[in-house]
Scaffold this active site. Structure first.
Site, mmCIF file in Angstrom:
data_model
loop_
_atom_site.group_PDB
_atom_site.id
_atom_site.type_symbol
_atom_site.label_atom_id
_atom_site.label_comp_id
_atom_site.label_asym_id
_atom_site.label_seq_id
_atom_site.Cartn_x
_atom_site.Cartn_y
_atom_site.Cartn_z
ATOM 1 N N SER A 153 -20.001 23.881 4.182
ATOM 2 C CA SER A 153 -20.511 22.876 5.119
ATOM 3 C C SER A 153 -19.730 21.573 5.071
ATOM 4 O O SER A 153 -19.778 20.780 6.017
ATOM 5 C CB SER A 153 -21.997 22.603 4.858
ATOM 6 O OG SER A 153 -22.208 22.252 3.500
ATOM 7 N N ASP A 403 -29.596 13.779 0.709
ATOM 8 C CA ASP A 403 -28.322 14.488 0.818
ATOM 9 C C ASP A 403 -27.240 13.557 0.290
ATOM 10 O O ASP A 403 -26.860 12.587 0.953
ATOM 11 C CB ASP A 403 -28.025 14.885 2.264
ATOM 12 C CG ASP A 403 -26.695 15.631 2.409
ATOM 13 O OD1 ASP A 403 -25.984 15.774 1.394
ATOM 14 O OD2 ASP A 403 -26.378 16.066 3.529
ATOM 15 N N HIS A 406 -22.906 15.602 1.537
ATOM 16 C CA HIS A 406 -22.224 15.478 2.818
ATOM 17 C C HIS A 406 -22.023 14.004 3.165
ATOM 18 O O HIS A 406 -22.520 13.119 2.462
ATOM 19 C CB HIS A 406 -23.028 16.187 3.911
ATOM 20 C CG HIS A 406 -23.215 17.649 3.643
ATOM 21 N ND1 HIS A 406 -24.328 18.137 2.983
ATOM 22 C CD2 HIS A 406 -22.428 18.711 3.917
ATOM 23 C CE1 HIS A 406 -24.221 19.449 2.863
ATOM 24 N NE2 HIS A 406 -23.072 19.830 3.402
#
Length: 429
Positions: A153, A403, A406
């Site tokens: 990702s 998160d 990312h």
């Protein structure tokens, strides 16, 4: 009577003329540069958040800086990955309002992140300049070519950043996606240029039983000796590739070699030997690089190194968080042991593959070392703003999943594309 040396006078005049010409050329360069930068454009609702953060002071303009305004670095021995983050008062080329390619979990401003200082920095290598990606020039370089991002990702995060930067010149057209939108392809019709993102988080064959929130319904089955056909079947179609992984190997898995169980990581099965994940990572990279070195097709490849996360006081599933608002300096942080060990495995495997490919003198195989420059940016992650208005209807001290892996868009990952552009230019020269 005093004699005049006409030859010396003539030489002096030539020197003065040359100096004047040089100064005029530099002035013209500065005034007429086609290097376009876009100021932040935000909706009314975002203006207050941006206004609340005072952008960092710009770096002083020195003679050395003026002499390095040309697009590419002239010091090609310079280590692009050793440097620091410096203020960028102009901000990013795009915003959450101007780019439609940003996926919701990375759309930090739209999701309500109150600060914006994290978008006013760019990567500066020591000893050389690293200009920002010139979208028009990049697209011209990629005319009639294909570029693929293969991995996890983070690769999807990276390709979104590139699409946003290139949207200054042309909006990407979505021409393919699978049902979960993990494998996608875009086109830039004016340049006959295609960009793909290929979902292969282990790079080798794997059966994964996990939803988008990281909740698993079964342990991963990983074949460390079989490259994933999702990318190898398309390999011959790609002119340029960015490939990498790493973080998924921390997940619990059963490892197979020659279709026989090799061992496992965290499987808690008394009938299977616990072998840890580092050997599996080495074998998977070895398998990947063996395919690349033996394939007849020789594209230009950038192998991206592991990118550290910035969870503090826990992990993603144990209340870890990331709420810093400024970059680290080099002497303010140390890489975690696990990331350092995984990086060493990457470098060892990359070394033999690079030497094998260099003998062919076709294509190219280089290291896109994002580890240290990523380590210095704890401020660039979505944190709780991976979802829209996470505190709405909740107490401000509510426990919300963060998160810290990312990157917000726009954000630090945009500089990865500056590095990619510079490496492509060096390769062409």
């Amino acid at each position: 009577m005093k004699q005049f040396n006409t030859k010396n006078i003539f030489s002096s005049l030539l020197v003065k003329f040359a100096i004047c010409s040089l100064l005029l050329a530099i002035s013209y360069r500065l005034l007429s540069s086609s290097f376009v930068q876009f100021s932040l454009v935000v909706s009314d609702g975002e203006a207050a958040a941006l206004a609340a953060t005072t952008p960092p002071s710009p770096p002083p303009i020195t003679d050395d800086l003026l002499l390095n305004l040309d697009y590419t670095s002239r010091n090609e021995s310079c280590d692009l990955f050793n440097g620091d983050w410096i203020p960028e008062p102009d901000g990013p080329f795009y915003t959450n309002s101007s780019c439609r390619s940003i996926e919701a979990p990375q759309n930090c401003m739209t999701n309500g992140r109150p600060d914006s200082g994290y978008v006013y920095w760019r990567w500066k290598p020591k000893g050389c300049s690293l200009p920002r990606l010139d979208a028009k020039r990049f697209l011209e370089m990629m005319r009639d070519k294909t570029l693929a991002f293969i991995g996890d990702s983070i690769m999807r995060n990276h390709v979104q950043s590139l699409l946003c930067i290139l949207s200054q010149v042309e909006e990407a057209v979505d021409i393919y996606h699978d049902e979960p939108y993990k494998n996608r392809r875009w086109s830039f019709p004016s340049f006959n240029f295609t960009v793909s993102v290929v979902w292969a988080p282990f790079l080798t064959k794997a059966s994964i039983f996990e939803n988008d929130n990281g909740i698993s319904s079964g342990i991963i089955q990983l074949h460390v000796d079989e490259p994933n056909a999702i990318w190898t079947d398309q390999y011959g179609d790609f002119d340029y590739i960015v490939i990498g992984g790493g973080k998924w190997f921390l997940k619990y898995a059963i490892y197979y070699e020659n279709n026989t169980i090799l061992g496992c990581h965290g499987c808690h099965d008394s009938n299977i030997t616990e072998v840890g994940f580092l050997n599996a990572y080495r074998k998977a990279l070895n398998t990947t690089f063996k395919f690349i070195t033996e394939a007849k097709h020789k594209p230009y490849i950038l192998f991206r190194t592991i990118t550290p996360d910035h969870f503090e006081n826990g992990e993603w599933d144990s209340e870890g968080y990331c709420n810093r608002t400024e970059p680290f300096k080099v002497d303010e942080v140390e890489i975690r042991d696990i990331d350092e060990i995984m990086k060493s495995v990457e470098l060892e495997e990359f070394q033999w593959a690079s030497e094998a490919l260099s003998k062919n003198r076709v294509g190219g195989f280089e290291l896109l070392d994002t580890t240290m420059l990523s380590l210095l940016r704890p401020d660039g992650h979505p944190g709780v703003y991976r979802t829209f208005q996470p505190y709405e209807g909740k107490d401000k001290h509510a426990k919300i999943q963060n998160d810290c892996l990312h990157w917000c868009l726009p954000g630090p990952i945009d500089s990865w594309n500056d590095l990619m552009m510079e490496m492509l230019l060096r390769h062409q020269r």
